[in-house]
Scaffold this motif. Structure first.
Motif, PDB file in Angstrom:
ATOM      1  N   TYR A  61      -4.513  11.743  -1.455  1.00 14.81           N
ATOM      2  CA  TYR A  61      -4.476  12.530  -0.227  1.00 14.81           C
ATOM      3  C   TYR A  61      -3.452  11.857   0.674  1.00 14.81           C
ATOM      4  CZ  TYR A  61      -7.940   8.868   0.172  1.00 14.81           C
ATOM      5  OH  TYR A  61      -8.582   7.662   0.074  1.00 14.81           O
ATOM      6  N   LEU A 113       0.863  -1.178   0.000  1.00 19.91           N
ATOM      7  CA  LEU A 113       0.000   0.000   0.000  1.00 19.91           C
ATOM      8  C   LEU A 113       0.896   1.222   0.000  1.00 19.91           C
ATOM      9  CD1 LEU A 113      -2.901  -0.965   0.032  1.00 19.91           C
ATOM     10  CD2 LEU A 113      -1.596  -2.426   1.587  1.00 19.91           C
ATOM     11  N   GLY A 172       3.327   0.485   4.933  1.00 17.30           N
ATOM     12  CA  GLY A 172       4.507   1.316   5.167  1.00 17.30           C
ATOM     13  C   GLY A 172       4.247   2.328   6.266  1.00 17.30           C
ATOM     14  N   GLY A 183      -6.006   6.701  -3.052  1.00 13.26           N
ATOM     15  CA  GLY A 183      -6.454   8.017  -3.505  1.00 13.26           C
ATOM     16  C   GLY A 183      -5.422   9.095  -3.250  1.00 13.26           C
ATOM     17  N   TYR A 196       6.633   5.854   8.142  1.00 16.96           N
ATOM     18  CA  TYR A 196       7.726   6.801   7.821  1.00 16.96           C
ATOM     19  C   TYR A 196       7.625   7.206   6.357  1.00 16.96           C
ATOM     20  CZ  TYR A 196       9.007   4.116  11.935  1.00 16.96           C
ATOM     21  OH  TYR A 196       8.957   3.445  13.119  1.00 16.96           O
ATOM     22  N   ILE A 216      -0.496  -0.441  -4.567  1.00 21.64           N
ATOM     23  CA  ILE A 216      -1.850   0.136  -4.630  1.00 21.64           C
ATOM     24  C   ILE A 216      -1.988   1.335  -3.706  1.00 21.64           C
ATOM     25  CG2 ILE A 216      -4.307  -0.307  -4.180  1.00 21.64           C
ATOM     26  CD1 ILE A 216      -3.884  -3.185  -5.025  1.00 21.64           C
ATOM     27  N   SER A 217      -2.596   2.406  -4.220  1.00 23.94           N
ATOM     28  CA  SER A 217      -2.957   3.607  -3.456  1.00 23.94           C
ATOM     29  C   SER A 217      -4.470   3.634  -3.285  1.00 23.94           C
ATOM     30  CB  SER A 217      -2.493   4.844  -4.232  1.00 23.94           C
ATOM     31  OG  SER A 217      -3.201   5.995  -3.825  1.00 23.94           O
ATOM     32  N   SER A 264      -1.017   8.747   7.179  1.00 31.68           N
ATOM     33  CA  SER A 264       0.172   8.558   8.028  1.00 31.68           C
ATOM     34  C   SER A 264       0.850   7.217   7.799  1.00 31.68           C
ATOM     35  CB  SER A 264      -0.229   8.653   9.499  1.00 31.68           C
ATOM     36  OG  SER A 264      -0.962   9.821   9.717  1.00 31.68           O
TER      37      SER A 264
HETATM   38  C1  9D3 Z   1       7.637  13.876   1.861  1.00 31.80           C
HETATM   39  C2  9D3 Z   1       6.324  13.339   1.439  1.00 31.80           C
HETATM   40  N1  9D3 Z   1       5.970  12.184   2.278  1.00 31.80           N
HETATM   41  C3  9D3 Z   1       5.263  12.574   3.504  1.00 31.80           C
HETATM   42  C4  9D3 Z   1       4.240  13.654   3.384  1.00 31.80           C
HETATM   43  C5  9D3 Z   1       5.267  11.259   1.411  1.00 31.80           C
HETATM   44  C6  9D3 Z   1       4.446  10.251   2.104  1.00 31.80           C
HETATM   45  C7  9D3 Z   1       5.015   9.140   2.698  1.00 31.80           C
HETATM   46  C8  9D3 Z   1       4.227   8.201   3.332  1.00 31.80           C
HETATM   47  C9  9D3 Z   1       3.070  10.398   2.161  1.00 31.80           C
HETATM   48  C10 9D3 Z   1       2.273   9.459   2.812  1.00 31.80           C
HETATM   49  C11 9D3 Z   1       2.857   8.368   3.401  1.00 31.80           C
HETATM   50  C12 9D3 Z   1       2.017   7.362   4.080  1.00 31.80           C
HETATM   51  N2  9D3 Z   1       0.934   6.903   3.219  1.00 31.80           N
HETATM   52  C13 9D3 Z   1       0.735   5.634   2.896  1.00 31.80           C
HETATM   53  O1  9D3 Z   1       1.468   4.770   3.332  1.00 31.80           O
HETATM   54  C14 9D3 Z   1      -0.314   5.295   1.950  1.00 31.80           C
HETATM   55  C15 9D3 Z   1      -1.295   6.099   1.290  1.00 31.80           C
HETATM   56  C16 9D3 Z   1      -1.593   7.502   1.348  1.00 31.80           C
HETATM   57  O2  9D3 Z   1      -0.969   8.303   2.071  1.00 31.80           O
HETATM   58  N3  9D3 Z   1      -2.603   7.973   0.564  1.00 31.80           N
HETATM   59  C17 9D3 Z   1      -3.342   7.167  -0.236  1.00 31.80           C
HETATM   60  N4  9D3 Z   1      -3.098   5.871  -0.340  1.00 31.80           N
HETATM   61  C18 9D3 Z   1      -2.098   5.357   0.425  1.00 31.80           C
HETATM   62  S1  9D3 Z   1      -1.641   3.750   0.437  1.00 31.80           S
HETATM   63  C19 9D3 Z   1      -0.436   3.987   1.530  1.00 31.80           C
END
Ligand code: 9D3
Length: 247
Positions: free
Chosen positions: A134, A85, A111, A132, A113, A129-130, A137
């Protein structure tokens, strides 16, 4: 179907004990097991994160505990596809959910961090897979979303009442409005047709409402979809009606 979830926060999956998914777990139509990378550490601090090569803010999930947790999950579910994910993944759709529901098992990697090492991705992951565009965490809520939507498509999980056939999106349209008692709420009436007992007319009205709402609210879905002659007629009838009542 088996779901093996690799996560630093297994207690989040306890929320899947509620409702139809909870019932499906009790009936063993689906089986859920969590694998915590923290249990695969060997140092006193149980370290699960590491510094990114190249520097910068944020941490990356430490390879060895995550790799070992995935290996353990795969031992229990050797035929499973492995899904990561991630915000970089393909956006989840009802169609993907339908395809995934015919798998024997899925290993879901959540995931935290900034994410996981790219080489672990190529070594261990089949599908990214995402859910969406936005920022969340971590991958736990997305994994729960995936488990929910895939599980609903497994025979026996849904009762007859809300069988997956009738759901919005299975026909590419948004759902029609719903009403229950009382007949009048703060001066607003239930549409007459729903009280008529004429089931053919009710079905036509519901389809018409679905079409109009989809055109209004989700032109992206509407424009993707071929209209039958009947659907085209229902839209034309609606547009004529609205034109007449605004004159
Ligand atoms: C520096 C940019 N990072 C933090 C703002 C990128 C980032 C890393 C890890 C953004 C989000 C995440 C955690 N998100 C997921 O693990 C995730 C997710 C999501 O944030 N939005 C939509 N689908 C998913 S699937 C996994």
């Amino acid at each position: 179907m088996r779901f093996d979830v690799v996560t630093l926060f297994p207690e989040m999956m306890d929320a899947l004990a509620a409702g139809v998914i909870g019932r499906a777990q009790k009936q063993e139509l689906i089986n859920l097991q969590c694998w915590n990378p923290r249990n695969y550490t060997h140092d006193v601090h149980k370290t699960v994160d590491d510094r990114p090569y190249g520097g910068g803010p944020g941490m990356v999930m430490k390879i060895e505990p995550l790799d070992a947790a995935i290996d353990s999950a795969r031992e229990q579910s050797p035929s499973a596809k492995t899904v990561y994910l991630s915000p970089q993944g393909q956006p989840l759709t009802q169609d993907m959910a339908r395809q995934l529901s015919s798998e024997e098992g899925l290993i879901l990697i959540c995931g935290r961090y900034e994410g996981i090492d790219e080489r672990l991705l190529s070594k261990q992951v089949d599908l990214e897979i995402s859910i969406g565009d936005y920022v969340l965490s971590g991958g736990e809520l997305p994994a729960m979303v995936l488990i929910d939507t895939v599980s609903r498509l497994i025979p026996g999980v849904l009762g007859h009442a809300d069988s997956a056939e009738q759901d919005s999106f299975t026909n590419g349209l948004l759902d029609c409005p719903h009403y229950t008692r009382p007949e009048t709420l703060e001066g607003e009436q239930v549409p007459d047709v729903l009280l008529s007992g004429n089931h053919a007319e009710i079905e036509k009205w519901r389809l018409q409402q679905s079409l109009i709402r989809t055109r209004e609210r989700r032109p992206d879905l509407f424009n993707q979809r071929e209209l039958t002659r009947q659907e085209q007629a229902l839209i034309e009838q609606y547009d004529l009606m609205s034109k007449t009542s605004s004159d």
